[in-house]
Write a protein that holds these residues in place. Sequence first.
Motif, PDB file in Angstrom:
ATOM      1  N   ILE A  14       2.356  37.037  -6.543  1.00 17.72           N
ATOM      2  CA  ILE A  14       2.888  36.702  -5.227  1.00 17.72           C
ATOM      3  C   ILE A  14       1.881  35.812  -4.513  1.00 17.72           C
ATOM      4  O   ILE A  14       0.685  36.117  -4.488  1.00 17.72           O
ATOM      5  N   ARG A  15       2.367  34.728  -3.918  1.00 18.85           N
ATOM      6  CA  ARG A  15       1.507  33.835  -3.161  1.00 18.85           C
ATOM      7  C   ARG A  15       2.066  33.666  -1.753  1.00 18.85           C
ATOM      8  O   ARG A  15       3.281  33.573  -1.555  1.00 18.85           O
ATOM      9  N   VAL A  16       1.165  33.662  -0.797  1.00 22.76           N
ATOM     10  CA  VAL A  16       1.516  33.430   0.604  1.00 22.76           C
ATOM     11  C   VAL A  16       0.857  32.120   1.026  1.00 22.76           C
ATOM     12  O   VAL A  16      -0.369  31.998   1.000  1.00 22.76           O
ATOM     13  N   LYS A  17       1.685  31.149   1.404  1.00 18.61           N
ATOM     14  CA  LYS A  17       1.179  29.827   1.772  1.00 18.61           C
ATOM     15  C   LYS A  17       1.204  29.588   3.274  1.00 18.61           C
ATOM     16  O   LYS A  17       0.645  28.600   3.755  1.00 18.61           O
ATOM     17  N   GLU A  18       1.878  30.475   3.997  1.00 19.19           N
ATOM     18  CA  GLU A  18       1.886  30.419   5.453  1.00 19.19           C
ATOM     19  C   GLU A  18       2.120  31.825   5.984  1.00 19.19           C
ATOM     20  O   GLU A  18       2.772  32.644   5.329  1.00 19.19           O
ATOM     21  N   PHE A  19       1.545  32.144   7.133  1.00 20.79           N
ATOM     22  CA  PHE A  19       1.753  33.452   7.733  1.00 20.79           C
ATOM     23  C   PHE A  19       3.144  33.519   8.343  1.00 20.79           C
ATOM     24  O   PHE A  19       3.661  32.527   8.864  1.00 20.79           O
ATOM     25  N   GLY A  20       3.755  34.706   8.268  1.00 20.27           N
ATOM     26  CA  GLY A  20       5.089  34.826   8.838  1.00 20.27           C
ATOM     27  C   GLY A  20       5.807  36.074   8.384  1.00 20.27           C
ATOM     28  O   GLY A  20       5.186  37.096   8.064  1.00 20.27           O
ATOM     29  N   SER A  21       7.125  36.014   8.340  1.00 23.93           N
ATOM     30  CA  SER A  21       7.991  37.134   7.989  1.00 23.93           C
ATOM     31  C   SER A  21       7.874  37.456   6.503  1.00 23.93           C
ATOM     32  O   SER A  21       7.233  36.704   5.740  1.00 23.93           O
ATOM     33  N   PRO A  22       8.485  38.548   6.033  1.00 22.39           N
ATOM     34  CA  PRO A  22       8.387  38.899   4.612  1.00 22.39           C
ATOM     35  C   PRO A  22       8.834  37.801   3.659  1.00 22.39           C
ATOM     36  O   PRO A  22       8.396  37.766   2.506  1.00 22.39           O
ATOM     37  N   GLU A  23       9.662  36.881   4.142  1.00 23.92           N
ATOM     38  CA  GLU A  23      10.166  35.824   3.266  1.00 23.92           C
ATOM     39  C   GLU A  23       9.076  34.859   2.789  1.00 23.92           C
ATOM     40  O   GLU A  23       9.305  34.072   1.855  1.00 23.92           O
ATOM     41  N   VAL A  24       7.889  34.898   3.417  1.00 23.64           N
ATOM     42  CA  VAL A  24       6.809  34.011   2.957  1.00 23.64           C
ATOM     43  C   VAL A  24       6.171  34.523   1.667  1.00 23.64           C
ATOM     44  O   VAL A  24       5.343  33.833   1.067  1.00 23.64           O
ATOM     45  N   LEU A  25       6.548  35.716   1.233  1.00 26.53           N
ATOM     46  CA  LEU A  25       6.059  36.264  -0.036  1.00 26.53           C
ATOM     47  C   LEU A  25       6.847  35.624  -1.176  1.00 26.53           C
ATOM     48  O   LEU A  25       8.028  35.920  -1.372  1.00 26.53           O
ATOM     49  N   ARG A  26       6.218  34.746  -1.914  1.00 29.73           N
ATOM     50  CA  ARG A  26       6.897  34.004  -2.979  1.00 29.73           C
ATOM     51  C   ARG A  26       6.266  34.313  -4.327  1.00 29.73           C
ATOM     52  O   ARG A  26       5.040  34.270  -4.474  1.00 29.73           O
ATOM     53  N   LEU A  27       7.110  34.611  -5.306  1.00 32.85           N
ATOM     54  CA  LEU A  27       6.622  34.870  -6.654  1.00 32.85           C
ATOM     55  C   LEU A  27       6.453  33.552  -7.401  1.00 32.85           C
ATOM     56  O   LEU A  27       7.399  32.770  -7.529  1.00 32.85           O
ATOM     57  N   GLU A  28       5.253  33.300  -7.897  1.00 29.22           N
ATOM     58  CA  GLU A  28       4.982  32.114  -8.700  1.00 29.22           C
ATOM     59  C   GLU A  28       4.612  32.547 -10.113  1.00 29.22           C
ATOM     60  O   GLU A  28       4.029  33.614 -10.317  1.00 29.22           O
ATOM     61  N   THR A  29       4.944  31.711 -11.095  1.00 31.80           N
ATOM     62  CA  THR A  29       4.777  32.108 -12.503  1.00 31.80           C
ATOM     63  C   THR A  29       3.634  31.381 -13.204  1.00 31.80           C
ATOM     64  O   THR A  29       3.363  31.669 -14.372  1.00 31.80           O
ATOM     65  N   ASN A  30       2.984  30.465 -12.523  1.00 26.69           N
ATOM     66  CA  ASN A  30       1.909  29.704 -13.179  1.00 26.69           C
ATOM     67  C   ASN A  30       0.619  29.730 -12.368  1.00 26.69           C
ATOM     68  O   ASN A  30      -0.093  28.731 -12.254  1.00 26.69           O
ATOM     69  N   VAL A  31       0.306  30.893 -11.807  1.00 24.19           N
ATOM     70  CA  VAL A  31      -0.926  31.060 -11.038  1.00 24.19           C
ATOM     71  C   VAL A  31      -2.102  31.189 -12.010  1.00 24.19           C
ATOM     72  O   VAL A  31      -2.037  31.988 -12.952  1.00 24.19           O
ATOM     73  N   PRO A  32      -3.168  30.432 -11.816  1.00 24.75           N
ATOM     74  CA  PRO A  32      -4.308  30.532 -12.734  1.00 24.75           C
ATOM     75  C   PRO A  32      -4.893  31.946 -12.769  1.00 24.75           C
ATOM     76  O   PRO A  32      -5.002  32.619 -11.746  1.00 24.75           O
ATOM     77  N   LEU A  33      -5.243  32.383 -13.963  1.00 25.21           N
ATOM     78  CA  LEU A  33      -5.848  33.699 -14.124  1.00 25.21           C
ATOM     79  C   LEU A  33      -7.206  33.732 -13.410  1.00 25.21           C
ATOM     80  O   LEU A  33      -8.004  32.810 -13.567  1.00 25.21           O
ATOM     81  N   PRO A  34      -7.489  34.764 -12.623  1.00 25.63           N
ATOM     82  CA  PRO A  34      -8.804  34.830 -11.951  1.00 25.63           C
ATOM     83  C   PRO A  34      -9.917  35.110 -12.954  1.00 25.63           C
ATOM     84  O   PRO A  34      -9.696  35.716 -14.000  1.00 25.63           O
ATOM     85  N   LYS A  35     -11.106  34.659 -12.623  1.00 26.54           N
ATOM     86  CA  LYS A  35     -12.266  34.857 -13.495  1.00 26.54           C
ATOM     87  C   LYS A  35     -13.253  35.813 -12.825  1.00 26.54           C
ATOM     88  O   LYS A  35     -13.680  35.561 -11.704  1.00 26.54           O
ATOM     89  N   PRO A  36     -13.612  36.900 -13.489  1.00 26.60           N
ATOM     90  CA  PRO A  36     -14.563  37.844 -12.878  1.00 26.60           C
ATOM     91  C   PRO A  36     -15.976  37.273 -12.855  1.00 26.60           C
ATOM     92  O   PRO A  36     -16.409  36.585 -13.782  1.00 26.60           O
ATOM     93  N   SER A  37     -16.695  37.573 -11.784  1.00 31.42           N
ATOM     94  CA  SER A  37     -18.111  37.205 -11.700  1.00 31.42           C
ATOM     95  C   SER A  37     -18.934  38.218 -12.498  1.00 31.42           C
ATOM     96  O   SER A  37     -18.390  39.155 -13.096  1.00 31.42           O
ATOM     97  N   ASN A  38     -20.237  38.065 -12.473  1.00 28.81           N
ATOM     98  CA  ASN A  38     -21.108  38.951 -13.252  1.00 28.81           C
ATOM     99  C   ASN A  38     -21.010  40.416 -12.836  1.00 28.81           C
ATOM    100  O   ASN A  38     -21.278  41.310 -13.642  1.00 28.81           O
ATOM    101  N   ASP A  39     -20.657  40.662 -11.565  1.00 29.64           N
ATOM    102  CA  ASP A  39     -20.581  42.035 -11.053  1.00 29.64           C
ATOM    103  C   ASP A  39     -19.142  42.528 -10.899  1.00 29.64           C
ATOM    104  O   ASP A  39     -18.912  43.574 -10.292  1.00 29.64           O
ATOM    105  N   GLN A  40     -18.202  41.791 -11.437  1.00 28.26           N
ATOM    106  CA  GLN A  40     -16.797  42.147 -11.302  1.00 28.26           C
ATOM    107  C   GLN A  40     -16.183  42.523 -12.641  1.00 28.26           C
ATOM    108  O   GLN A  40     -16.771  42.319 -13.706  1.00 28.26           O
ATOM    109  N   VAL A  41     -14.969  43.073 -12.553  1.00 30.64           N
ATOM    110  CA  VAL A  41     -14.144  43.296 -13.739  1.00 30.64           C
ATOM    111  C   VAL A  41     -12.817  42.596 -13.535  1.00 30.64           C
ATOM    112  O   VAL A  41     -12.388  42.368 -12.397  1.00 30.64           O
TER     113      VAL A  41
END
Length: 335
Positions: A14-41
């Motif tokens: 889910i990505r939010v590109k502007e603040f607002g009502s629940p309709e701003v919650l949009r499902l995207e299918t090609n979001v880059p995978l996050p990369k953990p830092s040295n202290d993250q999982v």
Amino acid sequence: MFVRSVVNTVMRAIRVKEFGSPEVLRLETNVPLPKPSNDQVLIKVHAAGINPVDTYIRSGTYAAKPTLPYTPGKDIAGVVEEVGSNVRHLKKGDRVYTMSATSGGYAEYSTAASSDTKLLHSNLTYEQGAGIGVPYYTAYRALMIVGGAKPGETVLIHGASGAVGLACVQIAHSRGLRVLGTAGSQAGLDLITKNGCDAVFCHRDEGYATKILEATNNTGPNIIIEMLANVNLERDLTMIAKKGRIVVVGNRGSVEITPRLAMQKECIVTGMLLFNASQGEMDEIDAAVAAGMRDGWIKPHIGKVYTLEQAPNAHEDVINNKGAQGRLIFRVSSE
């Protein structure tokens, strides 16, 4: 260094590109995978919890605003996929939960600080794991740390059928308190009774406060955990025992109160915000929750399950329900 074990490079989120009502919650299918830092999982998310604060942030009314675009959600449960080079206490394949998803929990994968990521006991499902973080940590701090609850005392949990309320019921019951609870429906009343309330009251009934006083021999509860202070605080002041404590956990507006009631009772009215907790308090809560999972008294009740596609409906329901019944979650992965 860690070796990237996840084959995919993109994910659904889910990505939010502007603040607002629940309709701003949009499902995207090609979001880059996050990369953990040295202290993250990096966690493969099986379930994500839905908190009221998520809706405040999304609407843009919360004090701290994330940088747009962002993925909402902090409470998740899943499986560790990767660990940073400094992480020693977790490994790939561990079942975990966290309330500190740094890249956002409404997604197939999320990073989290390893120090805030805890092992999920085999007694609990991933869905239940997504119901631990904010609800149980809030409940424990409100009841035990800020409220100073002691065995033998009587606690009234206002709005006991919601996720935080039910966590309060289970904790109070496990600690030897007498537990009174309110809910707004018969289903809610049945639920809080099943979870450990000694007496229950419908807060939609006229005169329910009188019934609560009668249940305490007219002395009132020693502690009140308040989920909706703008509606109930004045009434709480009429019910609380002398030298009692009212802990405000939730509020959605202003309220006019009669200070003389507080004077007569010499009671304490205090607010509670989980993220003001010290590291020592968090360590205490970690230990208590781990024991509760092990001993079986931590049992998050899942009220409703959504898919990520249903995110707007979920945000509407978590705020405008007609009688909360447990935790609302997203089921993200069933693998």
